[in-house]
Enzyme design. Structure first.
Site, short mmCIF file in Angstrom:
data_model
loop_
_atom_site.label_atom_id
_atom_site.label_comp_id
_atom_site.label_asym_id
_atom_site.label_seq_id
_atom_site.Cartn_x
_atom_site.Cartn_y
_atom_site.Cartn_z
N TYR A 5 30.73 30.53 31.62
CA TYR A 5 30.67 29.95 33.27
C TYR A 5 29.34 29.98 33.67
O TYR A 5 28.50 30.79 33.53
CB TYR A 5 31.56 31.05 34.05
CG TYR A 5 31.32 32.51 33.68
CD1 TYR A 5 30.71 33.01 34.60
CD2 TYR A 5 31.84 33.22 32.99
CE1 TYR A 5 30.59 34.57 34.68
CE2 TYR A 5 31.84 34.59 32.49
CZ TYR A 5 31.04 35.29 33.64
OH TYR A 5 30.79 36.74 33.60
N HIS A 7 39.54 37.91 40.25
CA HIS A 7 38.35 38.19 41.00
C HIS A 7 37.97 36.95 41.75
O HIS A 7 37.78 35.79 41.16
CB HIS A 7 37.35 38.38 40.16
CG HIS A 7 37.75 39.71 39.24
ND1 HIS A 7 36.58 40.26 38.08
CD2 HIS A 7 38.63 40.68 38.82
CE1 HIS A 7 37.13 41.19 37.68
NE2 HIS A 7 38.45 41.41 38.25
#
Length: 462
Positions: A129, A66
């Site tokens: 993240y 992605h």
């Protein structure tokens, strides 16, 4: 325990961060994001606003490629992953791949447009993240995707994909030949119809240009409502520049609104969205006592126009990412001093021109090219003087040069003083000395042309 270190990779902007683990019999501790230390080592000050965590129960879970419209810092809290990244940005690096194994002691900074994928190697792996935009369901329409099994990129997965856990959506992603590259960040020019704006548009044909009446910088709601996500730079080429009219009650209000309120609104969105702001200022922030002005000289404006520009300089200077360009005696499209002198010469008129104000001309082509240089080279933020180079001369001397270049006798231009010229006129006070020191912009790799050379070309173009 290793030392904190940041390592570059084959993908520009993709950085591997080696994290020290401070451990004893109780376990370990790490600084997963330490702004001061990491930015000092070259990690971008990317301004994270969201922290997300994914638990992967089984080894072999493989998340698809992605490419997202924001930057992120990925790491592992516990377990191990095989990370893979592919550059899906427009440009020569499209399709470049990098792989790194991540444990708790390794993180990777992933810039916008670089596709991120990982495969868990241990049961119970926790993947973490930080991102610098808030995720929403609508944001996925801005993603770019790549198939995990793409034969061109040909990632060698530790656990074969046939034995991995992959979502149905990730399995359907396109091969590299069918991928839609992520476009670069947009540049927005405020005041694109002005003389500097037009020069910028010639150099930046893909930039977005906004201007009155649709985009009014003085209206906070209009500025805040613009689609700023995906913007990589704001160039403010708009200003109220009617120096004499600014001394009137109506002009004073309009000048403060455009040059201060409008700039404050732009600073607000630039700070909120972490967008570099380029702002054009002027020698009028000084009183002209110094014969040559440096970037570090304190403000001492003489009139309303200079006061508003000094106030705006103070606002822009608070941004962590900004380029403040001080310039003077700007010449571009439309009516200006050079065109007026050339027309007077053509008509046989012998003008009187002030001979006690000194500076250099600045052609909008030079100013625009300097702005593009600072942005394209990611020069250090701060204030830069930017005019054309060459001798410092008075308006009268410049007028005589114009007359000479168009075939008239320079002596047809007579000298007068500012005081004599102002008799019977409502004029704003002007700096006597407008010349700006150019050493900082030259040190940044941009050396402006001599104004006399640019003047000759300008007159030849008509």
């Amino acid at each position: 325990m290793s030392e904190l270190a940041v390592e570059t990779t084959a993908i520009p902007g993709l950085l591997v961060v080696h994290l020290p683990l401070h451990g004893d019999e109780r376990g370990w501790f790490k600084e997963n994001w330490q702004r001061a230390k990491m930015t000092a080592l070259g990690l971008p000050d990317f301004g994270p606003v969201q922290h997300s965590v994914a638990l992967n129960s089984e080894a072999g879970v493989t998340r698809g490629f992605h490419a997202e419209p924001w930057d992120k810092l990925v790491s592992v809290a516990t377990g191990r992953v095989f990370g893979a990244w592919v550059d899906l940005r427009e440009g020569p690096g499209f399709g470049q791949a990098v792989t790194v194994e991540l444990g708790p002691d390794t993180a990777v900074f992933v810039p916008r447009g670089v596709a991120n994928s990982y495969q868990t190697l241990d049961h119970g792996t926790v993947y973490s993240y930080l991102v610098n935009e808030h995720w929403s369901p609508d944001s996925t329409s801005e993603y770019t995707y790549l198939n995990l099994a793409d034969p061109t990129v040909a990632i060698t997965w530790p656990i074969p994909l046939a034995e991995s856990t992959i979502s149905a959506a990730d399995a359907r992603h396109p091969l590299l030949d069918d991928v839609r590259p992520m476009p670069p960040l947009r540049t927005v020019i405020i005041g694109g119809n002005g003389q500097l704006g037009r020069a910028l548009r010639r150099l930046l044909p893909d930039a977005e240009s906004v201007d009155l009446p649709e985009f009014d910088c003085t209206d906070e709601a209009t500025v805040a409502g613009y689609p700023w996500r995906g913007v990589g730079a704001i160039i403010n080429a708009a200003a109220y520049t009617a120096v004499d009219a600014a001394e009137t009650p109506e002009g004073r209000r309009a000048c403060w609104a455009a040059n201060v309120t409008g700039v404050a609104n732009l600073c607000r969105v630039a700070a909120e969205h972490r967008i570099p702001l380029v702002h054009v200022s002027t020698d009028y922030v000084f009183d002209g006592t110094a014969e040559v002005h440096t970037e570090d000289e304190g403000f001492s404006p003489l009139g309303v126009y200079g006061q508003t520009k000094a106030a705006a300089d103070a606002l822009v200077g608070q941004l962590s990412r900004h380029y403040l360009l001080r310039t003077s005696w700007v010449i571009g499209d439309g009516r200006n001093f050079v065109r007026t002198m050339a027309e007077l010469a053509a008509k046989g008129i012998k003008p009187s021109v002030v001979d006690d104000q000194y500076g250099r001309l600045t052609f909008t082509s030079t100013l625009a090219a300097g702005i593009v240089h600072l942005l394209s080279t990611a020069a250090p933020s701060g204030t830069y003087n930017l005019t054309n180079d060459g001798p410092i001369e008075s308006w009268c001397e410049i007028a005589r040069t114009v007359f000479s270049m168009v075939g008239r006798e320079p002596s047809d231009v007579t000298a007068t003083t500012t005081q004599e010229y102002g008799i019977g006129k409502q004029l704003a006070p002007r700096p006597q000395h407008s010349a700006l020191n150019l050493s900082r912009i030259i040190a940044a790799g941009y050396a402006p042309d001599d104004w006399r050379d640019q003047l000759a070309a300008y007159l030849q173009e008509g």
